[in-house]
Motif scaffolding. Structure first.
Motif, PDB file in Angstrom:
ATOM      1  N   GLN A 183      28.608  12.765  12.877  1.00 58.66           N
ATOM      2  CA  GLN A 183      27.560  11.823  12.482  1.00 58.66           C
ATOM      3  C   GLN A 183      27.818  10.452  13.097  1.00 58.66           C
ATOM      4  N   ARG A 184      29.090  10.086  13.230  1.00 60.56           N
ATOM      5  CA  ARG A 184      29.410   8.778  13.832  1.00 60.56           C
ATOM      6  C   ARG A 184      28.941   8.711  15.287  1.00 60.56           C
ATOM      7  N   CYS A 185      29.139   9.800  16.045  1.00 66.58           N
ATOM      8  CA  CYS A 185      28.659   9.840  17.430  1.00 66.58           C
ATOM      9  C   CYS A 185      27.132   9.770  17.466  1.00 66.58           C
ATOM     10  N   ALA A 186      26.499  10.529  16.587  1.00 65.50           N
ATOM     11  CA  ALA A 186      25.035  10.529  16.536  1.00 65.50           C
ATOM     12  C   ALA A 186      24.500   9.136  16.209  1.00 65.50           C
ATOM     13  N   ASP A 187      25.149   8.451  15.272  1.00 64.99           N
ATOM     14  CA  ASP A 187      24.719   7.105  14.906  1.00 64.99           C
ATOM     15  C   ASP A 187      24.851   6.145  16.080  1.00 64.99           C
ATOM     16  N   ARG A 188      25.920   6.244  16.846  1.00 69.96           N
ATOM     17  CA  ARG A 188      26.122   5.368  18.013  1.00 69.96           C
ATOM     18  C   ARG A 188      25.052   5.636  19.072  1.00 69.96           C
ATOM     19  N   ILE A 189      24.758   6.900  19.312  1.00 76.70           N
ATOM     20  CA  ILE A 189      23.724   7.239  20.294  1.00 76.70           C
ATOM     21  C   ILE A 189      22.380   6.677  19.841  1.00 76.70           C
ATOM     22  N   ARG A 190      22.059   6.853  18.582  1.00 74.86           N
ATOM     23  CA  ARG A 190      20.794   6.339  18.044  1.00 74.86           C
ATOM     24  C   ARG A 190      20.732   4.825  18.166  1.00 74.86           C
ATOM     25  N   ARG A 191      21.829   4.140  17.847  1.00 75.98           N
ATOM     26  CA  ARG A 191      21.851   2.670  17.951  1.00 75.98           C
ATOM     27  C   ARG A 191      21.702   2.205  19.394  1.00 75.98           C
ATOM     28  N   CYS A 192      22.311   2.929  20.318  1.00 75.61           N
ATOM     29  CA  CYS A 192      22.109   2.596  21.742  1.00 75.61           C
ATOM     30  C   CYS A 192      20.628   2.693  22.091  1.00 75.61           C
ATOM     31  N   GLY A 193      20.012   3.770  21.654  1.00 77.84           N
ATOM     32  CA  GLY A 193      18.579   3.955  21.923  1.00 77.84           C
ATOM     33  C   GLY A 193      17.732   2.870  21.295  1.00 77.84           C
ATOM     34  N   GLN A 194      18.012   2.533  20.055  1.00 78.77           N
ATOM     35  CA  GLN A 194      17.257   1.472  19.390  1.00 78.77           C
ATOM     36  C   GLN A 194      17.441   0.141  20.118  1.00 78.77           C
ATOM     37  N   GLY A 195      18.656  -0.112  20.579  1.00 76.61           N
ATOM     38  CA  GLY A 195      18.909  -1.333  21.334  1.00 76.61           C
ATOM     39  C   GLY A 195      18.130  -1.360  22.637  1.00 76.61           C
ATOM     40  N   LEU A 196      18.066  -0.235  23.322  1.00 80.32           N
ATOM     41  CA  LEU A 196      17.319  -0.174  24.586  1.00 80.32           C
ATOM     42  C   LEU A 196      15.821  -0.364  24.360  1.00 80.32           C
ATOM     43  N   VAL A 197      15.294   0.241  23.312  1.00 78.55           N
ATOM     44  CA  VAL A 197      13.875   0.033  22.982  1.00 78.55           C
ATOM     45  C   VAL A 197      13.624  -1.447  22.680  1.00 78.55           C
ATOM     46  N   THR A 198      14.533  -2.060  21.942  1.00 79.63           N
ATOM     47  CA  THR A 198      14.412  -3.486  21.617  1.00 79.63           C
ATOM     48  C   THR A 198      14.464  -4.339  22.877  1.00 79.63           C
ATOM     49  N   ILE A 199      15.344  -3.992  23.817  1.00 77.81           N
ATOM     50  CA  ILE A 199      15.420  -4.723  25.083  1.00 77.81           C
ATOM     51  C   ILE A 199      14.097  -4.626  25.835  1.00 77.81           C
ATOM     52  N   GLY A 200      13.495  -3.437  25.848  1.00 77.09           N
ATOM     53  CA  GLY A 200      12.199  -3.270  26.512  1.00 77.09           C
ATOM     54  C   GLY A 200      11.123  -4.148  25.894  1.00 77.09           C
ATOM     55  N   ALA A 201      11.045  -4.150  24.573  1.00 81.22           N
ATOM     56  CA  ALA A 201      10.048  -4.990  23.878  1.00 81.22           C
ATOM     57  C   ALA A 201      10.353  -6.467  24.094  1.00 81.22           C
ATOM     58  N   PHE A 202      11.624  -6.816  24.012  1.00 81.98           N
ATOM     59  CA  PHE A 202      12.011  -8.206  24.193  1.00 81.98           C
ATOM     60  C   PHE A 202      11.690  -8.693  25.599  1.00 81.98           C
ATOM     61  N   GLY A 203      11.848  -7.829  26.588  1.00 85.98           N
ATOM     62  CA  GLY A 203      11.531  -8.207  27.967  1.00 85.98           C
ATOM     63  C   GLY A 203      10.089  -8.629  28.121  1.00 85.98           C
ATOM     64  N   ILE A 204       9.199  -7.904  27.498  1.00 78.03           N
ATOM     65  CA  ILE A 204       7.768  -8.242  27.570  1.00 78.03           C
ATOM     66  C   ILE A 204       7.484  -9.524  26.806  1.00 78.03           C
ATOM     67  N   LEU A 205       7.955  -9.587  25.578  1.00 74.35           N
ATOM     68  CA  LEU A 205       7.677 -10.752  24.734  1.00 74.35           C
ATOM     69  C   LEU A 205       8.335 -12.025  25.254  1.00 74.35           C
ATOM     70  N   SER A 206       9.579 -11.915  25.706  1.00 77.74           N
ATOM     71  CA  SER A 206      10.282 -13.116  26.156  1.00 77.74           C
ATOM     72  C   SER A 206       9.657 -13.678  27.423  1.00 77.74           C
ATOM     73  N   ASN A 207       9.272 -12.820  28.362  1.00 72.90           N
ATOM     74  CA  ASN A 207       8.635 -13.316  29.581  1.00 72.90           C
ATOM     75  C   ASN A 207       7.322 -14.012  29.258  1.00 72.90           C
ATOM     76  N   THR A 208       6.562 -13.445  28.346  1.00 74.36           N
ATOM     77  CA  THR A 208       5.305 -14.066  27.929  1.00 74.36           C
ATOM     78  C   THR A 208       5.568 -15.444  27.338  1.00 74.36           C
ATOM     79  N   LEU A 209       6.514 -15.526  26.432  1.00 78.30           N
ATOM     80  CA  LEU A 209       6.829 -16.794  25.777  1.00 78.30           C
ATOM     81  C   LEU A 209       7.395 -17.813  26.757  1.00 78.30           C
ATOM     82  N   ILE A 210       8.258 -17.390  27.653  1.00 78.40           N
ATOM     83  CA  ILE A 210       8.876 -18.313  28.613  1.00 78.40           C
ATOM     84  C   ILE A 210       7.824 -18.904  29.548  1.00 78.40           C
ATOM     85  N   VAL A 211       6.965 -18.067  30.103  1.00 78.62           N
ATOM     86  CA  VAL A 211       5.926 -18.589  31.009  1.00 78.62           C
ATOM     87  C   VAL A 211       4.997 -19.527  30.255  1.00 78.62           C
ATOM     88  N   LEU A 212       4.657 -19.181  29.031  1.00 81.70           N
ATOM     89  CA  LEU A 212       3.805 -20.059  28.230  1.00 81.70           C
ATOM     90  C   LEU A 212       4.497 -21.397  27.976  1.00 81.70           C
TER      91      LEU A 212
END
Length: 180
Positions: A99-128
């Motif tokens: 379960q510990r390995c599964a949790d780490r894999i899931r957290r990596c995935g959640q972090g990557l999804v967050t990075i993708g969303a943050f990339g869109i939002l941060s670029n929008t905010l920075i240019v604005l």
């Protein structure tokens, strides 16, 4: 998993653990070095966003806010690296289906999804932010989706699903060990 496969996993995991550790050390060091040699100031910001009409002089507060937003993205990357490093440590110790390995894999995935969303939002905010201080030039609201953002979403989503499935497999394996 047979002994040969486990040795291969632990050997590769040991190398990846070292690489992820070094990356977590070198990335902040490079960031500090970049700031020290002047690659984090107004001129660098002008070059980074030269596709947009920016003011001749970007106020210091704007440069600081933009760099803080970018630092948040940097922190997200370090979070994913930390999760990967912890996963490799588990694999190095021979723990592969837990379960510990599964949790780490899931957290990596959640972090990557967050990075993708943050990339869109941060670029929008920075240019604005950068164009809002334009006195004579246009203010720009831009929403961009890069291949990298889509890759982070898809790769992260895949890892979240794999983490969930692996968690269920670990639970079943634990139940089966209880029957023996």
């Amino acid at each position: 998993m047979n002994a040969y496969q486990l040795r291969r996993v632990t050997r590769l995991a040991r190398v990846l653990h070292v690489v992820s550790t070094l990356t977590m050390i070198l990335m902040p060091a490079f960031l500090i070095y970049s700031a020290f040699i002047g690659l984090a100031g107004e001129t660098a910001l002008q070059r980074e966003y030269d596709d947009y009409v920016l003011p001749e002089v970007i106020p210091t507060w704007t440069v600081i806010v933009v760099r803080l937003i970018q630092m948040l993205g940097f922190a997200l990357i370090l979070y994913v690296l930390w999760q990967m490093r912890q996963l490799f440590a588990l694999y190095t110790g021979g723990e592969t289906l837990s379960q510990r390995c599964a949790d780490r894999i899931r957290r990596c995935g959640q972090g990557l999804v967050t990075i993708g969303a943050f990339g869109i939002l941060s670029n929008t905010l920075i240019v604005l932010l950068l164009t809002t201080v334009n006195v004579t030039g246009p203010q720009t609201l831009v929403v961009t989706f890069s291949e990298g953002d889509v890759g982070f979403f898809l790769g992260g989503g895949l890892m979240v699903v794999i983490g969930w499935v692996m968690g269920e497999a670990a639970r079943i394996a634990e139940d089966n060990r209880g029957f023996v």
